[in-house]
Motif scaffolding. Structure first.
Motif, PDB file in Angstrom:
ATOM      1  N   ALA A 110      -9.630  38.649   8.601  1.00  0.00           N
ATOM      2  CA  ALA A 110      -9.013  39.321   7.447  1.00  0.00           C
ATOM      3  C   ALA A 110     -10.042  39.936   6.505  1.00  0.00           C
ATOM      4  N   PRO A 111     -11.066  39.204   6.054  1.00  0.00           N
ATOM      5  CA  PRO A 111     -12.019  39.832   5.135  1.00  0.00           C
ATOM      6  C   PRO A 111     -12.819  40.962   5.773  1.00  0.00           C
ATOM      7  N   LEU A 112     -13.154  40.839   7.054  1.00  0.00           N
ATOM      8  CA  LEU A 112     -13.929  41.896   7.690  1.00  0.00           C
ATOM      9  C   LEU A 112     -13.078  43.115   8.019  1.00  0.00           C
ATOM     10  N   ALA A 113     -11.808  42.897   8.362  1.00  0.00           N
ATOM     11  CA  ALA A 113     -10.934  44.007   8.748  1.00  0.00           C
ATOM     12  C   ALA A 113     -10.610  44.924   7.576  1.00  0.00           C
ATOM     13  N   ARG A 114     -10.907  44.507   6.345  1.00  0.00           N
ATOM     14  CA  ARG A 114     -10.742  45.413   5.208  1.00  0.00           C
ATOM     15  C   ARG A 114     -11.768  46.547   5.227  1.00  0.00           C
ATOM     16  N   HIS A 115     -12.836  46.339   5.980  1.00  0.00           N
ATOM     17  CA  HIS A 115     -13.935  47.302   5.986  1.00  0.00           C
ATOM     18  C   HIS A 115     -14.273  47.838   7.369  1.00  0.00           C
ATOM     19  N   PHE A 116     -13.878  47.127   8.419  1.00  0.00           N
ATOM     20  CA  PHE A 116     -14.319  47.451   9.769  1.00  0.00           C
ATOM     21  C   PHE A 116     -13.158  47.414  10.766  1.00  0.00           C
ATOM     22  N   LYS A 117     -13.385  48.062  11.889  1.00  0.00           N
ATOM     23  CA  LYS A 117     -12.576  47.817  13.078  1.00  0.00           C
ATOM     24  C   LYS A 117     -13.226  46.627  13.775  1.00  0.00           C
ATOM     25  N   VAL A 118     -12.611  45.453  13.655  1.00  0.00           N
ATOM     26  CA  VAL A 118     -13.212  44.213  14.140  1.00  0.00           C
ATOM     27  C   VAL A 118     -12.754  43.938  15.569  1.00  0.00           C
ATOM     28  N   VAL A 119     -13.711  43.796  16.464  1.00  0.00           N
ATOM     29  CA  VAL A 119     -13.430  43.510  17.868  1.00  0.00           C
ATOM     30  C   VAL A 119     -13.871  42.076  18.170  1.00  0.00           C
ATOM     31  N   THR A 120     -12.948  41.246  18.611  1.00  0.00           N
ATOM     32  CA  THR A 120     -13.277  39.916  19.125  1.00  0.00           C
ATOM     33  C   THR A 120     -12.826  39.855  20.573  1.00  0.00           C
ATOM     34  N   TRP A 121     -13.453  38.984  21.346  1.00  0.00           N
ATOM     35  CA  TRP A 121     -13.150  38.977  22.778  1.00  0.00           C
ATOM     36  C   TRP A 121     -13.517  37.640  23.380  1.00  0.00           C
ATOM     37  N   ASP A 122     -13.054  37.420  24.609  1.00  0.00           N
ATOM     38  CA  ASP A 122     -13.407  36.239  25.388  1.00  0.00           C
ATOM     39  C   ASP A 122     -14.369  36.680  26.489  1.00  0.00           C
ATOM     40  N   MET A 123     -15.559  36.105  26.499  1.00  0.00           N
ATOM     41  CA  MET A 123     -16.512  36.430  27.555  1.00  0.00           C
ATOM     42  C   MET A 123     -15.956  36.040  28.927  1.00  0.00           C
ATOM     43  N   ARG A 124     -16.443  36.700  29.948  1.00  0.00           N
ATOM     44  CA  ARG A 124     -16.018  36.358  31.317  1.00  0.00           C
ATOM     45  C   ARG A 124     -16.261  34.870  31.564  1.00  0.00           C
ATOM     46  N   GLY A 125     -15.292  34.246  32.235  1.00  0.00           N
ATOM     47  CA  GLY A 125     -15.359  32.809  32.467  1.00  0.00           C
ATOM     48  C   GLY A 125     -14.800  31.977  31.339  1.00  0.00           C
ATOM     49  N   HIS A 126     -14.320  32.622  30.290  1.00  0.00           N
ATOM     50  CA  HIS A 126     -13.844  31.927  29.095  1.00  0.00           C
ATOM     51  C   HIS A 126     -12.424  32.367  28.733  1.00  0.00           C
ATOM     52  N   GLY A 127     -11.665  31.440  28.185  1.00  0.00           N
ATOM     53  CA  GLY A 127     -10.394  31.755  27.542  1.00  0.00           C
ATOM     54  C   GLY A 127      -9.441  32.556  28.396  1.00  0.00           C
ATOM     55  N   ARG A 128      -9.007  33.701  27.854  1.00  0.00           N
ATOM     56  CA  ARG A 128      -7.996  34.518  28.501  1.00  0.00           C
ATOM     57  C   ARG A 128      -8.577  35.623  29.368  1.00  0.00           C
ATOM     58  N   SER A 129      -9.906  35.701  29.466  1.00  0.00           N
ATOM     59  CA  SER A 129     -10.530  36.654  30.377  1.00  0.00           C
ATOM     60  C   SER A 129     -10.528  36.084  31.793  1.00  0.00           C
ATOM     61  N   ASP A 130     -10.936  36.912  32.760  1.00  0.00           N
ATOM     62  CA  ASP A 130     -10.976  36.470  34.152  1.00  0.00           C
ATOM     63  C   ASP A 130     -12.138  35.509  34.400  1.00  0.00           C
ATOM     64  N   TYR A 131     -11.966  34.675  35.432  1.00  0.00           N
ATOM     65  CA  TYR A 131     -12.994  33.735  35.868  1.00  0.00           C
ATOM     66  C   TYR A 131     -13.401  34.129  37.298  1.00  0.00           C
ATOM     67  N   PRO A 132     -14.192  35.181  37.461  1.00  0.00           N
ATOM     68  CA  PRO A 132     -14.508  35.625  38.822  1.00  0.00           C
ATOM     69  C   PRO A 132     -15.176  34.516  39.637  1.00  0.00           C
ATOM     70  N   GLU A 133     -14.859  34.481  40.929  1.00  0.00           N
ATOM     71  CA  GLU A 133     -15.389  33.433  41.803  1.00  0.00           C
ATOM     72  C   GLU A 133     -16.832  33.695  42.213  1.00  0.00           C
ATOM     73  N   ASP A 134     -17.266  34.942  42.160  1.00  0.00           N
ATOM     74  CA  ASP A 134     -18.618  35.307  42.565  1.00  0.00           C
ATOM     75  C   ASP A 134     -19.611  34.929  41.465  1.00  0.00           C
ATOM     76  N   GLN A 135     -20.518  34.008  41.761  1.00  0.00           N
ATOM     77  CA  GLN A 135     -21.500  33.596  40.761  1.00  0.00           C
ATOM     78  C   GLN A 135     -22.326  34.775  40.262  1.00  0.00           C
ATOM     79  N   ALA A 136     -22.551  35.765  41.097  1.00  0.00           N
ATOM     80  CA  ALA A 136     -23.350  36.926  40.712  1.00  0.00           C
ATOM     81  C   ALA A 136     -22.688  37.764  39.623  1.00  0.00           C
ATOM     82  N   ALA A 137     -21.393  37.540  39.374  1.00  0.00           N
ATOM     83  CA  ALA A 137     -20.680  38.292  38.335  1.00  0.00           C
ATOM     84  C   ALA A 137     -21.020  37.804  36.934  1.00  0.00           C
ATOM     85  N   TYR A 138     -21.757  36.706  36.819  1.00  0.00           N
ATOM     86  CA  TYR A 138     -22.091  36.114  35.524  1.00  0.00           C
ATOM     87  C   TYR A 138     -23.583  36.302  35.251  1.00  0.00           C
TER      88      TYR A 138
END
Length: 263
Positions: free
Chosen positions: A40-68
């Motif tokens: 909330a405080p940052l969005a008053r001034h910026f387009k704030v982008v948050t995300w889940d890194m690969r292997g985390h949360g709601r992002s994909d968990y690719p099986e190929d170790q080389a993808a990390y």
């Protein structure tokens, strides 16, 4: 639920606010949810982008170790900025997210308007010290492989907020993203020319010396110690953290002078 497809790996991200871009990257085994108190405080001034890194949360968990890898994570961040139409951004994160923010600047200095380095270390010049860090990261991976997700009551505040489908992505992320291959990031510190702030919790003992080092090596960097905070300074003391962050952004000219301050 916005998803970015990066060569077959889907990344969950969220956008709040309008204006110049600011991207926040979470720590290892956390998710973008850890920044809820800053949106909330940052969005008053910026387009704030948050995300889940690969292997985390709601992002994909690719099986190929080389993808990390560090390189894949930095490329993910650049692709997210492309997805939201941002040529450049203020780039920041906590712990692994802060390290990846430094790696992003080292790769894309022209796309970095400022750096927010929070409860983070810059890596190692010494091969032996780096090997020790990497050995610990591998042990972390092995614990996830053997035991699955930990008891939420026994993890730090930013990890407690995370929701992972299982432990497989975290194990692969520890092997490929938490481990470090060289001294590129730490050696890049003196070349940083954008405004930078180093924020650390007063009780985050393992990262106090690293914060001192980064503040000394990054030209013109500001250092802020948050009293009564540990490794999750933004969660432990959100009011003090947000005030310090907004003050830095304003003093550095990253918040337009014409905008009223609304903390």
């Amino acid at each position: 639920m916005p998803m970015l497809d990066r060569d077959g790996v889907k990344l969950h991200y969220e956008v709040a606010g309008d204006g110049p871009a600011l991207i926040l990257t979470h720590g290892y085994s956390s998710t973008g949810e850890m920044w809820a108190g800053q949106i909330a405080p940052l969005a008053r001034h910026f387009k704030v982008v948050t995300w889940d890194m690969r292997g985390h949360g709601r992002s994909d968990y690719p099986e190929d170790q080389a993808a990390y890898s560090e390189a894949a994570t930095v490329a993910d961040m650049a692709a997210l900025l492309d997805a939201v139409g941002a040529r450049d951004a203020v780039v920041g994160g906590l712990s692994l997210g802060g390290y990846m923010s430094l790696a992003f600047h080292a790769t894309h200095p022209q796309r970095t308007r400022g750096l927010l380095i929070i409860d983070t270390g810059p890596g190692y010049k010494n091969d032996q010290a780096r090997d020790g860090w990497n050995a610990n990261a591998i042990r972390t991976a092995e614990r996830y492989e053997a035991n699955g997700l930990p008891d939420p009551a026994r993890v730090s505040a930013e990890v407690r907020l995370a929701r992972h489908r299982d432990a497989t992505g975290l194990a692969r992320a520890a092997r490929g993203m938490l481990t470090q291959k060289n001294a590129r990031v730490i050696e890049s510190l003196p070349s940083i020319k954008v405004p930078a702030v180093v924020i650390v919790g007063a009780d985050d003992t393992p990262f106090l010396a690293a914060s001192d080092y980064m503040a000394a090596k990054i030209p013109g960097a500001k250092k802020v110690v948050i009293a009564g905070a540990g490794h999750s300074a933004n969660i432990d003391q959100p009011d003090a953290f947000n005030s310090a962050l907004l003050s830095f952004l304003e003093d550095a000219g990253l918040i337009a002078a014409s905008e009223p301050e609304r903390r």
